[in-house]
Design a protein around this motif. Structure first.
Motif, PDB file in Angstrom:
ATOM      1  N   VAL A 101       0.873  -1.163   0.000  1.00  0.00           N
ATOM      2  CA  VAL A 101       0.000   0.000   0.000  1.00  0.00           C
ATOM      3  C   VAL A 101       0.913   1.217   0.000  1.00  0.00           C
ATOM      4  N   VAL A 102       0.868   1.993  -1.075  1.00  0.00           N
ATOM      5  CA  VAL A 102       1.693   3.197  -1.195  1.00  0.00           C
ATOM      6  C   VAL A 102       0.731   4.376  -1.095  1.00  0.00           C
ATOM      7  N   THR A 103       0.779   5.108   0.033  1.00  0.00           N
ATOM      8  CA  THR A 103      -0.214   6.154   0.302  1.00  0.00           C
ATOM      9  C   THR A 103       0.284   7.539  -0.080  1.00  0.00           C
ATOM     10  N   ASN A 104      -0.616   8.511  -0.030  1.00  0.00           N
ATOM     11  CA  ASN A 104      -0.296   9.880  -0.419  1.00  0.00           C
ATOM     12  C   ASN A 104       0.080  10.778   0.762  1.00  0.00           C
ATOM     13  N   PHE A 105       0.524  10.221   1.859  1.00  0.00           N
ATOM     14  CA  PHE A 105       0.850  11.024   3.032  1.00  0.00           C
ATOM     15  C   PHE A 105       2.295  11.509   3.045  1.00  0.00           C
ATOM     16  N   ASP A 106       3.051  11.203   2.002  1.00  0.00           N
ATOM     17  CA  ASP A 106       4.473  11.547   1.957  1.00  0.00           C
ATOM     18  C   ASP A 106       4.677  13.054   1.976  1.00  0.00           C
ATOM     19  N   THR A 107       5.460  13.516   2.926  1.00  0.00           N
ATOM     20  CA  THR A 107       5.760  14.946   3.025  1.00  0.00           C
ATOM     21  C   THR A 107       7.044  15.302   2.293  1.00  0.00           C
ATOM     22  N   LEU A 108       7.698  14.328   1.676  1.00  0.00           N
ATOM     23  CA  LEU A 108       8.966  14.583   0.993  1.00  0.00           C
ATOM     24  C   LEU A 108       8.757  15.215  -0.374  1.00  0.00           C
ATOM     25  N   GLY A 109       7.586  15.069  -0.926  1.00  0.00           N
ATOM     26  CA  GLY A 109       7.309  15.645  -2.230  1.00  0.00           C
ATOM     27  C   GLY A 109       7.977  14.921  -3.382  1.00  0.00           C
ATOM     28  N   GLU A 110       8.571  13.779  -3.141  1.00  0.00           N
ATOM     29  CA  GLU A 110       9.219  13.014  -4.204  1.00  0.00           C
ATOM     30  C   GLU A 110       8.474  11.702  -4.384  1.00  0.00           C
ATOM     31  N   PRO A 111       8.464  11.159  -5.611  1.00  0.00           N
ATOM     32  CA  PRO A 111       7.690   9.950  -5.868  1.00  0.00           C
ATOM     33  C   PRO A 111       8.352   8.687  -5.328  1.00  0.00           C
ATOM     34  N   THR A 112       7.532   7.688  -5.158  1.00  0.00           N
ATOM     35  CA  THR A 112       8.019   6.348  -4.878  1.00  0.00           C
ATOM     36  C   THR A 112       8.480   5.752  -6.197  1.00  0.00           C
ATOM     37  N   ASP A 126      -2.163  -1.281  -3.716  1.00  0.00           N
ATOM     38  CA  ASP A 126      -2.849   0.005  -3.805  1.00  0.00           C
ATOM     39  C   ASP A 126      -1.823   1.115  -3.922  1.00  0.00           C
ATOM     40  N   VAL A 127      -1.965   1.952  -4.943  1.00  0.00           N
ATOM     41  CA  VAL A 127      -1.067   3.092  -5.129  1.00  0.00           C
ATOM     42  C   VAL A 127      -1.909   4.351  -5.035  1.00  0.00           C
ATOM     43  N   GLU A 128      -1.711   5.097  -3.968  1.00  0.00           N
ATOM     44  CA  GLU A 128      -2.429   6.341  -3.729  1.00  0.00           C
ATOM     45  C   GLU A 128      -1.469   7.529  -3.710  1.00  0.00           C
ATOM     46  N   LYS A 129      -0.211   7.278  -4.033  1.00  0.00           N
ATOM     47  CA  LYS A 129       0.827   8.314  -4.015  1.00  0.00           C
ATOM     48  C   LYS A 129       0.991   8.885  -5.410  1.00  0.00           C
ATOM     49  N   PRO A 130       0.669  10.165  -5.615  1.00  0.00           N
ATOM     50  CA  PRO A 130       0.853  10.782  -6.924  1.00  0.00           C
ATOM     51  C   PRO A 130       2.306  10.690  -7.395  1.00  0.00           C
ATOM     52  N   ALA A 131       2.475  10.569  -8.689  1.00  0.00           N
ATOM     53  CA  ALA A 131       3.785  10.574  -9.360  1.00  0.00           C
ATOM     54  C   ALA A 131       4.650   9.355  -9.044  1.00  0.00           C
ATOM     55  N   SER A 132       4.078   8.295  -8.479  1.00  0.00           N
ATOM     56  CA  SER A 132       4.848   7.067  -8.261  1.00  0.00           C
ATOM     57  C   SER A 132       5.238   6.483  -9.610  1.00  0.00           C
ATOM     58  N   LYS A 148      -4.286  -1.155  -8.012  1.00  0.00           N
ATOM     59  CA  LYS A 148      -5.337  -0.139  -7.968  1.00  0.00           C
ATOM     60  C   LYS A 148      -4.660   1.209  -7.771  1.00  0.00           C
ATOM     61  N   VAL A 149      -4.938   2.158  -8.675  1.00  0.00           N
ATOM     62  CA  VAL A 149      -4.330   3.488  -8.605  1.00  0.00           C
ATOM     63  C   VAL A 149      -5.413   4.512  -8.328  1.00  0.00           C
ATOM     64  N   ASN A 150      -5.219   5.332  -7.296  1.00  0.00           N
ATOM     65  CA  ASN A 150      -6.161   6.381  -6.940  1.00  0.00           C
ATOM     66  C   ASN A 150      -5.383   7.526  -6.316  1.00  0.00           C
ATOM     67  N   THR A 151      -4.994   8.527  -7.114  1.00  0.00           N
ATOM     68  CA  THR A 151      -4.183   9.642  -6.603  1.00  0.00           C
ATOM     69  C   THR A 151      -5.023  10.833  -6.178  1.00  0.00           C
ATOM     70  N   LEU A 152      -6.329  10.817  -6.441  1.00  0.00           N
ATOM     71  CA  LEU A 152      -7.230  11.923  -6.114  1.00  0.00           C
ATOM     72  C   LEU A 152      -6.781  13.227  -6.748  1.00  0.00           C
ATOM     73  N   SER A 153      -6.184  13.138  -7.936  1.00  0.00           N
ATOM     74  CA  SER A 153      -5.690  14.318  -8.629  1.00  0.00           C
ATOM     75  C   SER A 153      -5.824  14.121 -10.139  1.00  0.00           C
ATOM     76  N   LEU A 154      -6.127  15.200 -10.835  1.00  0.00           N
ATOM     77  CA  LEU A 154      -6.158  15.167 -12.294  1.00  0.00           C
ATOM     78  C   LEU A 154      -4.962  15.894 -12.881  1.00  0.00           C
ATOM     79  N   ASP A 155      -4.067  16.373 -12.047  1.00  0.00           N
ATOM     80  CA  ASP A 155      -2.875  17.088 -12.495  1.00  0.00           C
ATOM     81  C   ASP A 155      -1.939  16.114 -13.202  1.00  0.00           C
ATOM     82  N   ALA A 156      -1.457  16.487 -14.389  1.00  0.00           N
ATOM     83  CA  ALA A 156      -0.566  15.618 -15.165  1.00  0.00           C
ATOM     84  C   ALA A 156       0.704  15.267 -14.388  1.00  0.00           C
ATOM     85  N   ALA A 157       1.184  16.146 -13.531  1.00  0.00           N
ATOM     86  CA  ALA A 157       2.398  15.883 -12.745  1.00  0.00           C
ATOM     87  C   ALA A 157       2.175  14.777 -11.717  1.00  0.00           C
ATOM     88  N   ASP A 158       0.914  14.493 -11.392  1.00  0.00           N
ATOM     89  CA  ASP A 158       0.600  13.465 -10.398  1.00  0.00           C
ATOM     90  C   ASP A 158       0.346  12.091 -11.012  1.00  0.00           C
TER      91      ASP A 158
END
Length: 171
Positions: A101-112, A126-132, A148-158
């Motif tokens: 489970v890769v979540t979107n709580f990362d405060t580092l701002g860098e992708p997995t 489950d991948v919930e981390k944008p830009a992984s 399963k991918v769910n980043t809750l973002s439509l931004d291309a960078a995510d």
């Protein structure tokens, strides 16, 4: 004074205190690096905390001994090589494990990042981390689904990147 019971309150230790052995992954991981060519055993759920990065070197194997999950709230860099892949798998005698489970709580701002990594015999991924990013990975025997991918973002960078990966017998 018993060195296994520093506060002399045996009641808080149970009848048999648990001693974690080298190479065993349990609970909140404080490792910075999982070393190349080493076999690690997950004997309960594991978690990489937010704000931390766990580096997994080429040739590392992680075996789960039951339905345990590996949750990444921070960041994971699993960088295998073509001849020395990183493996996440069920231990011998265990038919599957909980999964990643890769979540979107990362405060580092860098992708997995997972490169040349094999994930097999897992319940879910489950991948919930944008830009992984996943490059040259194989996913085999995913019981519920491959990923399963769910980043809750439509931004291309995510966008989650999955390149040159193979899914076999997944949900």
């Amino acid at each position: 004074m018993d060195l296994d019971d520093l506060d002399n309150t045996r009641a808080d230790m149970g009848s048999n205190p648990y001693v974690q052995v080298a190479g065993e992954l349990r609970g909140l991981l404080t490792y910075d690096t999982l070393r190349s060519g080493t076999l690690y055993r997950m004997s309960c759920d594991c978690r990489v905390d937010s704000g931390r990065t766990l580096y997994i070197e080429p040739g590392t194997q992680i075996e789960a001994t039951g339905m345990y999950s590996f949750t990444v709230n921070g960041r994971i860099q699993a960088e295998g090589a073509e001849g020395a892949r990183v493996h996440f798998m069920a231990a011998v005698g265990t038919d599957r494990w909980g999964g990643l489970v890769v979540t979107n709580f990362d405060t580092l701002g860098e992708p997995t990042l997972k490169t040349y990594t094999d994930v097999s015999d897992y319940q879910k991924l489950d991948v919930e981390k944008p830009a992984s990013r996943f490059n040259h990975c194989t996913f085999t025997n995913g019981f519920q689904y491959g990923m399963k991918v769910n980043t809750l973002s439509l931004d291309a960078a995510d966008t989650v990147s999955i390149q040159s990966c193979v899914f076999t017998t997944c949900g």
